[in-house]
Design a protein around this motif. Structure first.
Motif, PDB file in Angstrom:
ATOM      1  N   LYS A 125       3.507  -0.015   9.868  1.00  0.00           N
ATOM      2  CA  LYS A 125       2.518  -1.042  10.191  1.00  0.00           C
ATOM      3  C   LYS A 125       1.157  -0.793   9.565  1.00  0.00           C
ATOM      4  CE  LYS A 125       4.785  -1.950  14.613  1.00  0.00           C
ATOM      5  NZ  LYS A 125       4.652  -1.984  16.085  1.00  0.00           N
ATOM      6  N   VAL A 126       1.082   0.092   8.578  1.00  0.00           N
ATOM      7  CA  VAL A 126      -0.181   0.409   7.925  1.00  0.00           C
ATOM      8  C   VAL A 126      -0.838  -0.870   7.408  1.00  0.00           C
ATOM      9  CG1 VAL A 126       1.008   0.844   5.735  1.00  0.00           C
ATOM     10  CG2 VAL A 126      -1.261   1.811   6.133  1.00  0.00           C
ATOM     11  N   PRO A 127      -2.156  -1.028   7.596  1.00  0.00           N
ATOM     12  CA  PRO A 127      -2.833  -2.218   7.057  1.00  0.00           C
ATOM     13  C   PRO A 127      -2.710  -2.290   5.541  1.00  0.00           C
ATOM     14  CG  PRO A 127      -4.246  -1.080   8.642  1.00  0.00           C
ATOM     15  CD  PRO A 127      -3.072  -0.181   8.386  1.00  0.00           C
ATOM     16  N   VAL A 128      -2.459  -3.495   5.025  1.00  0.00           N
ATOM     17  CA  VAL A 128      -2.277  -3.715   3.587  1.00  0.00           C
ATOM     18  C   VAL A 128      -3.245  -4.787   3.108  1.00  0.00           C
ATOM     19  CG1 VAL A 128      -0.706  -4.519   1.791  1.00  0.00           C
ATOM     20  CG2 VAL A 128       0.152  -3.022   3.606  1.00  0.00           C
ATOM     21  N   ILE A 129      -4.023  -4.454   2.076  1.00  0.00           N
ATOM     22  CA  ILE A 129      -4.877  -5.434   1.397  1.00  0.00           C
ATOM     23  C   ILE A 129      -4.256  -5.729   0.040  1.00  0.00           C
ATOM     24  CG2 ILE A 129      -7.157  -5.913   0.449  1.00  0.00           C
ATOM     25  CD1 ILE A 129      -8.341  -3.938   2.439  1.00  0.00           C
ATOM     26  N   LEU A 130      -3.916  -6.992  -0.209  1.00  0.00           N
ATOM     27  CA  LEU A 130      -3.327  -7.402  -1.491  1.00  0.00           C
ATOM     28  C   LEU A 130      -4.423  -7.766  -2.480  1.00  0.00           C
ATOM     29  CD1 LEU A 130      -0.250  -9.744  -0.825  1.00  0.00           C
ATOM     30  CD2 LEU A 130      -0.260  -7.604  -2.113  1.00  0.00           C
ATOM     31  N   ILE A 142      -6.348   6.636   1.871  1.00  0.00           N
ATOM     32  CA  ILE A 142      -6.049   5.300   1.356  1.00  0.00           C
ATOM     33  C   ILE A 142      -5.129   5.423   0.141  1.00  0.00           C
ATOM     34  CG2 ILE A 142      -7.015   3.227   0.269  1.00  0.00           C
ATOM     35  CD1 ILE A 142      -9.513   3.635   1.924  1.00  0.00           C
ATOM     36  N   LEU A 143      -4.087   4.605   0.130  1.00  0.00           N
ATOM     37  CA  LEU A 143      -3.188   4.531  -1.023  1.00  0.00           C
ATOM     38  C   LEU A 143      -3.551   3.312  -1.854  1.00  0.00           C
ATOM     39  CD1 LEU A 143      -0.676   5.209  -2.732  1.00  0.00           C
ATOM     40  CD2 LEU A 143       0.686   3.932  -1.050  1.00  0.00           C
ATOM     41  N   LEU A 144      -3.812   3.523  -3.143  1.00  0.00           N
ATOM     42  CA  LEU A 144      -4.104   2.447  -4.084  1.00  0.00           C
ATOM     43  C   LEU A 144      -2.935   2.305  -5.055  1.00  0.00           C
ATOM     44  CD1 LEU A 144      -5.987   0.421  -5.563  1.00  0.00           C
ATOM     45  CD2 LEU A 144      -6.967   2.387  -6.777  1.00  0.00           C
ATOM     46  N   VAL A 145      -2.359   1.104  -5.104  1.00  0.00           N
ATOM     47  CA  VAL A 145      -1.247   0.838  -6.028  1.00  0.00           C
ATOM     48  C   VAL A 145      -1.707  -0.258  -6.986  1.00  0.00           C
ATOM     49  CG1 VAL A 145       1.210   0.358  -6.261  1.00  0.00           C
ATOM     50  CG2 VAL A 145       0.344   1.353  -4.132  1.00  0.00           C
ATOM     51  N   GLU A 146      -2.013   0.131  -8.209  1.00  0.00           N
ATOM     52  CA  GLU A 146      -2.584  -0.780  -9.201  1.00  0.00           C
ATOM     53  C   GLU A 146      -2.153  -0.327 -10.584  1.00  0.00           C
ATOM     54  OE1 GLU A 146      -3.943  -3.292 -11.386  1.00  0.00           O
ATOM     55  OE2 GLU A 146      -4.830  -3.715  -9.402  1.00  0.00           O
ATOM     56  N   ASP A 147      -1.559  -1.244 -11.378  1.00  0.00           N
ATOM     57  CA  ASP A 147      -1.043  -0.852 -12.688  1.00  0.00           C
ATOM     58  C   ASP A 147      -2.095  -0.900 -13.791  1.00  0.00           C
ATOM     59  OD1 ASP A 147      -1.045  -3.669 -12.479  1.00  0.00           O
ATOM     60  OD2 ASP A 147       0.388  -3.829 -14.126  1.00  0.00           O
ATOM     61  N   LEU A 171       5.191   6.587  -2.130  1.00  0.00           N
ATOM     62  CA  LEU A 171       3.989   7.203  -1.562  1.00  0.00           C
ATOM     63  C   LEU A 171       3.637   6.599  -0.206  1.00  0.00           C
ATOM     64  CD1 LEU A 171       1.532   7.714  -4.563  1.00  0.00           C
ATOM     65  CD2 LEU A 171       2.442   9.464  -3.027  1.00  0.00           C
ATOM     66  N   ALA A 172       3.812   5.283  -0.069  1.00  0.00           N
ATOM     67  CA  ALA A 172       3.507   4.627   1.207  1.00  0.00           C
ATOM     68  C   ALA A 172       4.388   5.162   2.325  1.00  0.00           C
ATOM     69  CB  ALA A 172       3.682   3.114   1.071  1.00  0.00           C
ATOM     70  N   ARG A 173       5.647   5.476   1.990  1.00  0.00           N
ATOM     71  CA  ARG A 173       6.575   5.983   2.997  1.00  0.00           C
ATOM     72  C   ARG A 173       6.378   7.465   3.288  1.00  0.00           C
ATOM     73  NH1 ARG A 173      12.073   2.959   0.777  1.00  0.00           N
ATOM     74  NH2 ARG A 173      11.864   1.046   2.024  1.00  0.00           N
ATOM     75  N   GLU A 174       5.997   8.233   2.264  1.00  0.00           N
ATOM     76  CA  GLU A 174       5.999   9.689   2.407  1.00  0.00           C
ATOM     77  C   GLU A 174       4.632  10.296   2.703  1.00  0.00           C
ATOM     78  OE1 GLU A 174       7.808  11.294  -1.096  1.00  0.00           O
ATOM     79  OE2 GLU A 174       9.813  10.509  -0.604  1.00  0.00           O
ATOM     80  N   SER A 175       3.550   9.637   2.288  1.00  0.00           N
ATOM     81  CA  SER A 175       2.231  10.263   2.440  1.00  0.00           C
ATOM     82  C   SER A 175       1.450   9.759   3.646  1.00  0.00           C
ATOM     83  CB  SER A 175       1.400  10.049   1.169  1.00  0.00           C
ATOM     84  OG  SER A 175       1.094   8.674   0.991  1.00  0.00           O
ATOM     85  N   ALA A 176       2.010   8.787   4.390  1.00  0.00           N
ATOM     86  CA  ALA A 176       1.400   8.275   5.624  1.00  0.00           C
ATOM     87  C   ALA A 176      -0.060   7.859   5.442  1.00  0.00           C
ATOM     88  CB  ALA A 176       1.524   9.307   6.733  1.00  0.00           C
ATOM     89  N   PRO A 177      -0.355   6.958   4.506  1.00  0.00           N
ATOM     90  CA  PRO A 177      -1.739   6.504   4.341  1.00  0.00           C
ATOM     91  C   PRO A 177      -2.184   5.691   5.549  1.00  0.00           C
ATOM     92  CG  PRO A 177      -0.272   5.108   3.076  1.00  0.00           C
ATOM     93  CD  PRO A 177       0.564   6.232   3.613  1.00  0.00           C
ATOM     94  N   GLU A 178      -3.485   5.609   5.725  1.00  0.00           N
ATOM     95  CA  GLU A 178      -4.040   4.827   6.834  1.00  0.00           C
ATOM     96  C   GLU A 178      -4.398   3.412   6.408  1.00  0.00           C
ATOM     97  OE1 GLU A 178      -6.772   7.703   9.178  1.00  0.00           O
ATOM     98  OE2 GLU A 178      -6.079   8.731   7.373  1.00  0.00           O
ATOM     99  N   LEU A 179      -4.356   3.155   5.097  1.00  0.00           N
ATOM    100  CA  LEU A 179      -4.574   1.809   4.568  1.00  0.00           C
ATOM    101  C   LEU A 179      -4.002   1.786   3.152  1.00  0.00           C
ATOM    102  CD1 LEU A 179      -7.576  -0.501   5.014  1.00  0.00           C
ATOM    103  CD2 LEU A 179      -6.859  -0.039   2.677  1.00  0.00           C
ATOM    104  N   VAL A 180      -3.436   0.633   2.757  1.00  0.00           N
ATOM    105  CA  VAL A 180      -2.874   0.475   1.409  1.00  0.00           C
ATOM    106  C   VAL A 180      -3.573  -0.685   0.718  1.00  0.00           C
ATOM    107  CG1 VAL A 180      -0.813  -0.019   0.038  1.00  0.00           C
ATOM    108  CG2 VAL A 180      -0.619   1.365   2.126  1.00  0.00           C
TER     109      VAL A 180
END
Length: 224
Positions: free
Chosen positions: A74-79, A5-10, A41-50
């Motif tokens: 098409k990775v699932p994204v939760i905003l 899982i990729l987490l993007v949070e400032d 990271l979303a493009r290069e690390s191939a997460p299964e959910l963002v």
């Protein structure tokens, strides 16, 4: 292997809290604190959910969604966002987000959303074959090149499914004929060449790179 899982949070403290909770649930976590790092990271690390915050330095979460979907990811994204107006929700979903969690939220709700999307992804994976930007769904019989839907005849679909089952494996013409057309097929073996040509025309209609390669005097292979 546990899901990535990729987490993007400032907000660093919030990001650390979510990271620890997800890690305790058994997920592998990558963290970014700004928009550009998150997109990379979303493009290069191939997460299964963002899990993606809306307001980020450098690039908003909505912009990241737009860019991911524009390149066929098409990775699932939760905003995650403090914006809770209907128009904001619509904007996020229209950008390509799959779900929307309003701050402040309970961690139990976020974990439940993550589990729900993982279940749906796992169910979809059982029916989906993918290679590069080409995907085929066995259940719905849909085919996509990136986000472009491709209409195939029944036999074109069967041939593509056969090649997608084992990418990079070379199949002889006899193997293809027996598996796709059947052992009792009576006809011209050139039918394979004809259908490969049909498939290439449809898969490369918008100038996409060739994925079905010819191996001279042998057969065909699906590879870059």
């Amino acid at each position: 292997m546990s899901a990535h899982i990729l987490l993007v949070e400032d907000e660093v403290k919030l990001a650390r809290f979510i990271e620890l909770e997800l890690t305790s649930e058994g997920y592998r976590i990558s963290v970014a604190h700004d928009g550009m790092a998150g997109l990379t990271l979303a493009r290069e690390s191939a997460p299964e959910l963002v899990i993606l915050d809306w307001m980020l330095p450098g690039m908003t979460g909505v912009e990241i969604c737009h860019r991911l979907r524009a390149t066929g990811i098409k990775v699932p994204v939760i905003l995650l966002t403090a914006k809770d107006e209907v128009g904001d929700r619509v904007a996020g979903l229209d950008a390509g987000a799959d779900d929307y969690v309003v701050k402040p939220f309970s961690i139990e709700e976020l974990l439940a959303r993550v589990r729900a999307h993982r279940r749906r992804t796992q169910e979809a994976d059982q029916n989906t074959l993918q290679f590069d930007d080409l995907s085929l769904n066995r259940r719905t019989r849909e085919v996509f090149r990136g986000q472009r839907a491709i209409e195939l005849t029944a036999k074109e679909f069967d041939l593509l499914e056969y090649l997608l089952n084992h990418p990079r494996q070379v199949y002889t013409r006899d193997q293809i004929l027996e598996s796709v057309w059947g052992y009792d097929f009576i006809g011209d073996s050139n039918i394979i060449e004809v259908y490969v040509r049909y498939l290439r025309l449809k898969l490369e209609e918008k100038g996409e790179k060739r994925l079905i390669q010819t191996i001279r005097r042998v057969g065909y292979v699906l590879r870059d």
